[in-house]
Design a protein around this motif. Sequence first.
Motif, mmCIF file in Angstrom:
data_model
loop_
_atom_site.group_PDB
_atom_site.id
_atom_site.type_symbol
_atom_site.label_atom_id
_atom_site.label_comp_id
_atom_site.label_asym_id
_atom_site.label_seq_id
_atom_site.Cartn_x
_atom_site.Cartn_y
_atom_site.Cartn_z
ATOM 1 N N SER A 53 0.839 -1.211 0.000
ATOM 2 C CA SER A 53 0.000 0.000 0.000
ATOM 3 C C SER A 53 0.869 1.253 0.000
ATOM 4 N N GLU A 54 1.957 1.222 0.770
ATOM 5 C CA GLU A 54 2.857 2.379 0.812
ATOM 6 C C GLU A 54 3.477 2.609 -0.566
ATOM 7 N N ILE A 55 3.877 1.533 -1.214
ATOM 8 C CA ILE A 55 4.559 1.640 -2.507
ATOM 9 C C ILE A 55 3.583 2.074 -3.616
ATOM 10 N N ASP A 83 8.989 9.638 1.587
ATOM 11 C CA ASP A 83 8.686 9.025 2.887
ATOM 12 C C ASP A 83 7.896 7.740 2.680
ATOM 13 N N GLU A 84 6.929 7.769 1.743
ATOM 14 C CA GLU A 84 6.083 6.584 1.529
ATOM 15 C C GLU A 84 6.943 5.426 1.016
ATOM 16 N N ALA A 85 7.915 5.723 0.166
ATOM 17 C CA ALA A 85 8.836 4.671 -0.293
ATOM 18 C C ALA A 85 9.575 4.095 0.914
ATOM 19 N N GLY A 86 10.022 4.971 1.807
ATOM 20 C CA GLY A 86 10.722 4.529 3.018
ATOM 21 C C GLY A 86 9.828 3.632 3.867
ATOM 22 N N HIS A 87 8.549 4.011 4.008
ATOM 23 C CA HIS A 87 7.619 3.180 4.792
ATOM 24 C C HIS A 87 7.529 1.786 4.179
ATOM 25 N N GLY A 88 7.440 1.745 2.848
ATOM 26 C CA GLY A 88 7.378 0.453 2.165
ATOM 27 C C GLY A 88 8.618 -0.373 2.503
ATOM 28 N N GLU A 166 6.175 10.249 10.656
ATOM 29 C CA GLU A 166 6.143 10.846 9.317
ATOM 30 C C GLU A 166 4.717 11.063 8.838
ATOM 31 N N GLU A 167 3.821 10.122 9.182
ATOM 32 C CA GLU A 167 2.423 10.290 8.758
ATOM 33 C C GLU A 167 1.823 11.560 9.353
ATOM 34 N N SER A 168 2.237 11.914 10.554
ATOM 35 C CA SER A 168 1.612 13.096 11.156
ATOM 36 C C SER A 168 2.071 14.363 10.413
HETATM 37 FE FE LIG Z 1 3.042 5.986 4.657
#
Ligand SMILES: [Fe+2]
Length: 324
Positions: A53-55, A83-88, A166-168
């Motif tokens: 989902s992050e990716i 950041d979203e790539a990092g979360h993935g 990071e989401e915040s």
């Molecule tokens: Fe995320």
Amino acid sequence: MTSPADLSAVDDADALARFDELVAHEQRIEPRDWMPDAYRKTLIRQISQHAHSEIIGMQPEGNWITRAPSLKRKAILMAKVQDEAGHGLYLYSAAQTLGVTRDTMTDQLISGKAKYSSIFNYPTPTWADMGAIGWLVDGAAIVNQVPLCRASYGPYGRAMVRVCKEESFHQRQGFEILLTLMQGSEEQREMAQDAVNRWYWPSLAMFGPPDDQSPNSAQSMKWKIKRFSNDDLRQRFVGMLVPQAEILGITLPDPELKWNEETGAYDMGEIDWDEFFEVLRGNGPCNAERLERRRTAHEEGAWVREAAAEYARKQALRTEGQVA
Ligand SMILES: [Fe+2]
Ligand SMILES: [Fe+2]
């Protein structure tokens, strides 16, 4: 006389008792600890879906990086998508500690076998969508994920701590985009309202089906992976949105949304679950496009993987040389 099969059953019973005790005492289960197969499978499924989902979630916003209205907006959006790539990556690493390989997870995603959050199969036709995604989608993600920081599986919980910080930031940047638009021209205000109208209901659906139709929730709560029910989290999210919508001057598109003194919660309209399940089945507006993009990106990245593997091979040779 005890047969080897009986012995392993005794071992398993001991291990299970120890596992149950750790979970009951809010201790963490770590990769080398014994765990029931079903717990491992559930975590692999949940963490890899979360990573996917992050990716995939990078795409609806990545779509606007070249068209952001200013250099500052572009820099912020790029940082957010990175950041979203990092979360993935954190999440794929957490899933790998359970014995699944990154290649397997990637194959499952690009072959269309794996699921990811259906919210990312909606299009982003205007700049205001960047605001609505940050405010509503990242907002829902925080409400969902803060309790996951205490998930019983150590690597998952620890990854979530950083993800939530990071989401915040993501949620606030979305709110700020909408606030700026709402303080602008009539056209900009309409654009912001229209984006919220489109993203509001799908963001509520992100918490999953109603509690009475969520068969896996009870077991996940028993294992302390999940801490609150889908409906409780949805209620908490709406409670967070209402005062923020007032500050924005935006109307949440639910005529039935009303505080109920008696229940101490918001009454809300019915979510269109037929639409939710249609999108989940792969029939949303952008499912095919998102997967195709991911597949192409994977193919185009083959040379990076080859170069990295070659570099690792040479490094290993060099280390061996030093040891000899
Ligand atoms: Fe995320
Ligand atoms: Fe985010």
